[in-house]
Design a protein around this motif. Structure first.
Motif, PDB file in Angstrom:
ATOM      1  N   UNK A  41      22.600   8.647   0.051  1.00 25.81           N
ATOM      2  CA  UNK A  41      21.134   8.336  -0.086  1.00 25.81           C
ATOM      3  C   UNK A  41      20.223   9.717  -0.153  1.00 25.81           C
ATOM      4  N   UNK A  42      20.363  10.676   0.537  1.00 25.67           N
ATOM      5  CA  UNK A  42      19.450  11.668   0.199  1.00 25.67           C
ATOM      6  C   UNK A  42      19.636  12.523  -0.868  1.00 25.67           C
TER       7      UNK A  42
ATOM      8  N   UNK B 249       0.557  -1.994  -6.989  1.00 25.19           N
ATOM      9  CA  UNK B 249       1.806  -1.878  -5.953  1.00 25.19           C
ATOM     10  C   UNK B 249       2.236  -0.380  -6.218  1.00 25.19           C
ATOM     11  N   UNK B 250       2.852   0.024  -5.020  1.00 28.23           N
ATOM     12  CA  UNK B 250       3.490   1.184  -4.854  1.00 28.23           C
ATOM     13  C   UNK B 250       4.903   0.873  -4.840  1.00 28.23           C
ATOM     14  N   UNK B 251       5.708   1.710  -5.839  1.00 29.68           N
ATOM     15  CA  UNK B 251       7.168   1.609  -5.983  1.00 29.68           C
ATOM     16  C   UNK B 251       7.777   2.597  -5.662  1.00 29.68           C
ATOM     17  N   UNK B 252       8.738   2.379  -4.830  1.00 31.51           N
ATOM     18  CA  UNK B 252       9.447   3.786  -3.941  1.00 31.51           C
ATOM     19  C   UNK B 252      10.814   3.265  -3.440  1.00 31.51           C
ATOM     20  N   UNK B 253      11.368   4.227  -2.570  1.00 27.53           N
ATOM     21  CA  UNK B 253      12.550   4.091  -1.974  1.00 27.53           C
ATOM     22  C   UNK B 253      12.478   3.639  -0.521  1.00 27.53           C
ATOM     23  N   UNK B 254      13.393   2.962   0.150  1.00 26.52           N
ATOM     24  CA  UNK B 254      13.331   2.582   1.628  1.00 26.52           C
ATOM     25  C   UNK B 254      14.663   2.516   2.052  1.00 26.52           C
ATOM     26  N   UNK B 255      15.007   3.156   3.153  1.00 23.16           N
ATOM     27  CA  UNK B 255      16.583   3.123   3.663  1.00 23.16           C
ATOM     28  C   UNK B 255      16.136   3.092   5.099  1.00 23.16           C
ATOM     29  N   UNK B 256      17.408   2.927   5.945  1.00 26.15           N
ATOM     30  CA  UNK B 256      17.409   2.692   7.331  1.00 26.15           C
ATOM     31  C   UNK B 256      17.447   4.001   8.063  1.00 26.15           C
ATOM     32  N   UNK B 257      16.847   3.914   9.349  1.00 29.06           N
ATOM     33  CA  UNK B 257      16.887   4.970  10.227  1.00 29.06           C
ATOM     34  C   UNK B 257      18.470   5.310  10.412  1.00 29.06           C
TER      35      UNK B 257
ATOM     36  N   UNK C  63       0.870  -1.221   0.001  1.00 31.69           N
ATOM     37  CA  UNK C  63       0.031   0.026  -0.038  1.00 31.69           C
ATOM     38  C   UNK C  63       0.885   1.356  -0.113  1.00 31.69           C
ATOM     39  N   UNK C  64       0.331   2.470  -0.187  1.00 35.66           N
ATOM     40  CA  UNK C  64       0.873   3.657  -0.151  1.00 35.66           C
ATOM     41  C   UNK C  64       1.472   3.778   1.284  1.00 35.66           C
ATOM     42  N   UNK C  65       2.739   4.018   1.567  1.00 37.76           N
ATOM     43  CA  UNK C  65       3.368   4.389   2.988  1.00 37.76           C
ATOM     44  C   UNK C  65       3.956   5.729   2.985  1.00 37.76           C
ATOM     45  N   UNK C  66       3.969   5.853   4.220  1.00 39.34           N
ATOM     46  CA  UNK C  66       4.611   7.066   4.611  1.00 39.34           C
ATOM     47  C   UNK C  66       5.310   7.242   5.973  1.00 39.34           C
ATOM     48  N   UNK C  67       6.872   7.709   5.921  1.00 41.24           N
ATOM     49  CA  UNK C  67       7.250   7.338   7.257  1.00 41.24           C
ATOM     50  C   UNK C  67       8.794   8.267   6.752  1.00 41.24           C
ATOM     51  N   UNK C  68       9.669   8.407   7.691  1.00 36.96           N
ATOM     52  CA  UNK C  68      10.886   9.073   7.490  1.00 36.96           C
ATOM     53  C   UNK C  68      11.859   8.413   6.640  1.00 36.96           C
ATOM     54  N   UNK C  69      11.627   6.792   6.558  1.00 42.08           N
ATOM     55  CA  UNK C  69      12.614   6.288   5.788  1.00 42.08           C
ATOM     56  C   UNK C  69      12.199   5.597   4.566  1.00 42.08           C
ATOM     57  N   UNK C  70      11.066   6.134   4.176  1.00 39.37           N
ATOM     58  CA  UNK C  70      10.316   5.516   2.818  1.00 39.37           C
ATOM     59  C   UNK C  70      10.081   6.847   1.937  1.00 39.37           C
ATOM     60  N   UNK C  71      10.096   6.498   0.677  1.00 37.11           N
ATOM     61  CA  UNK C  71       9.843   7.692  -0.399  1.00 37.11           C
ATOM     62  C   UNK C  71       8.985   6.870  -1.568  1.00 37.11           C
ATOM     63  N   UNK C  72       7.577   6.923  -1.327  1.00 36.11           N
ATOM     64  CA  UNK C  72       6.873   6.001  -2.354  1.00 36.11           C
ATOM     65  C   UNK C  72       6.918   7.285  -3.645  1.00 36.11           C
ATOM     66  N   UNK C  73       7.221   6.556  -4.799  1.00 33.88           N
ATOM     67  CA  UNK C  73       7.431   7.182  -5.988  1.00 33.88           C
ATOM     68  C   UNK C  73       6.068   7.335  -6.938  1.00 33.88           C
TER      69      UNK C  73
END
Length: 292
Positions: free
Chosen positions: A273-274, A258-266, A148-158
């Motif tokens: 990465x940024x 499907x939602x495609x995006x970026x995921x990284x570590x805290x 699903x569409x996600x929202x957090x400090x370590x994800x970027x849905x594209x």
């Protein structure tokens, strides 16, 4: 054999004197002479003719001189390469197996074109494999999909994309503007075991009482596409997957996306990465459901 011995040997043959070579290499003459003598003993030949007037090369020394220059050149090249790699900015990206698609390929190409100074290392794998690599710090970030569409400090849905039916241009359904799951009942079908929505897809098939004839089970999308291209079976893939000789058809009663995006570590300390995520956020996702 040591590098310093080779350097001392070349200094002697160039200057024609152990004394002058020692001065050039900033060592004592006895130390330099001992090192060259040790090299000769290891090689089992005399490399130099020693005389009071001038030190010259023996036939063996003449042959070894070319090898010595080549050895030093290789050592210098290796050191330079490692130093450049250490200084160069790097980014290790884990890419989901099923994301070998034009939008992701274009993103990687345009990022490399814009930031050629950043060396990209790509690691492909399943969602579980990539999650383990991220957790073990073997990659800096992931290009992956979310249910699903996600929202957090370590994800970027594209972007979001639908799943569609892919068939050969010779397939009986190839000319249809759309299909229903019931149309797949009894038809040869490829089951992609690495599909992110596999379990949900099975549930939808059961709910619609549609039972395609599974003729191939594979965790390799290349084989699935080969089956489709050769008109041996149909498959359900994301709409951005492109294969020559095939067509993708919307499925009206199969609403999975499907939602495609970026995921990284805290607390990621990799400065590239940024840079990548900011570039990806600004990229143009033409024809797709862009997430802002």
């Amino acid at each position: 054999m040591e590098i310093r011995q080779i350097r001392y040997f070349l200094a002697v043959q160039e200057s024609g004197s152990f004394t002058k070579a020692a001065e050039k290499m900033f060592v004592t003459q006895p130390a330099l002479s001992a090192a060259v003598k040790s090299l000769e003993e290891e090689l089992g030949v005399s490399l130099l003719r020693r005389s009071h007037k001038r030190v010259t090369l023996t036939p063996a020394g003449l042959r070894f001189r070319d090898r010595a220059f080549a050895i030093l050149a290789e050592c210098s090249a290796a050191k330079s390469e490692l130093m450049n790699e250490q200084d160069q900015k790097q980014l290790r990206i884990g890419v989901l197996d099923t994301l070998n698609t034009p939008p992701i390929n274009q993103l990687l190409h345009e990022f490399h074109t814009t930031y050629p100074e950043i060396l990209i290392h790509l690691h492909s794998g399943s969602k579980d494999e990539l999650a383990n690599k991220l957790g073990q710090n073997k990659v800096d970030m992931l290009l992956t999909s979310f249910a699903d569409e996600v929202s957090s400090e370590t994800t970027l849905p594209l972007y979001q994309e639908r799943f569609q039916l892919m068939v050969s241009r010779q397939h009986p359904l190839a000319n249809r503007a759309s299909v229903r799951l019931a149309d797949l009942h009894g038809l040869p079908f490829v089951l992609r075991k690495n599909c992110e929505v596999l379990n949900e897809g099975k549930r939808v098939f059961l709910a619609e009482q549609a039972q395609p004839h599974i003729t191939c089970r594979t965790d390799n999308d290349s084989w699935a596409l080969t089956m489709v291209r050769n008109n041996l079976a149909a498959a359900i893939l994301a709409e951005t997957v492109i294969e020559e000789g095939t067509v993708s058809i919307p499925i009206v009663d199969f609403g999975l996306v499907r939602t495609v995006g970026c995921l990284w570590r805290n607390h990621c300390d990799q400065e590239t990465v940024p840079v990548f995520t900011a570039f990806a956020a600004q990229n143009s996702w033409r024809g797709l459901a862009r997430i802002s």
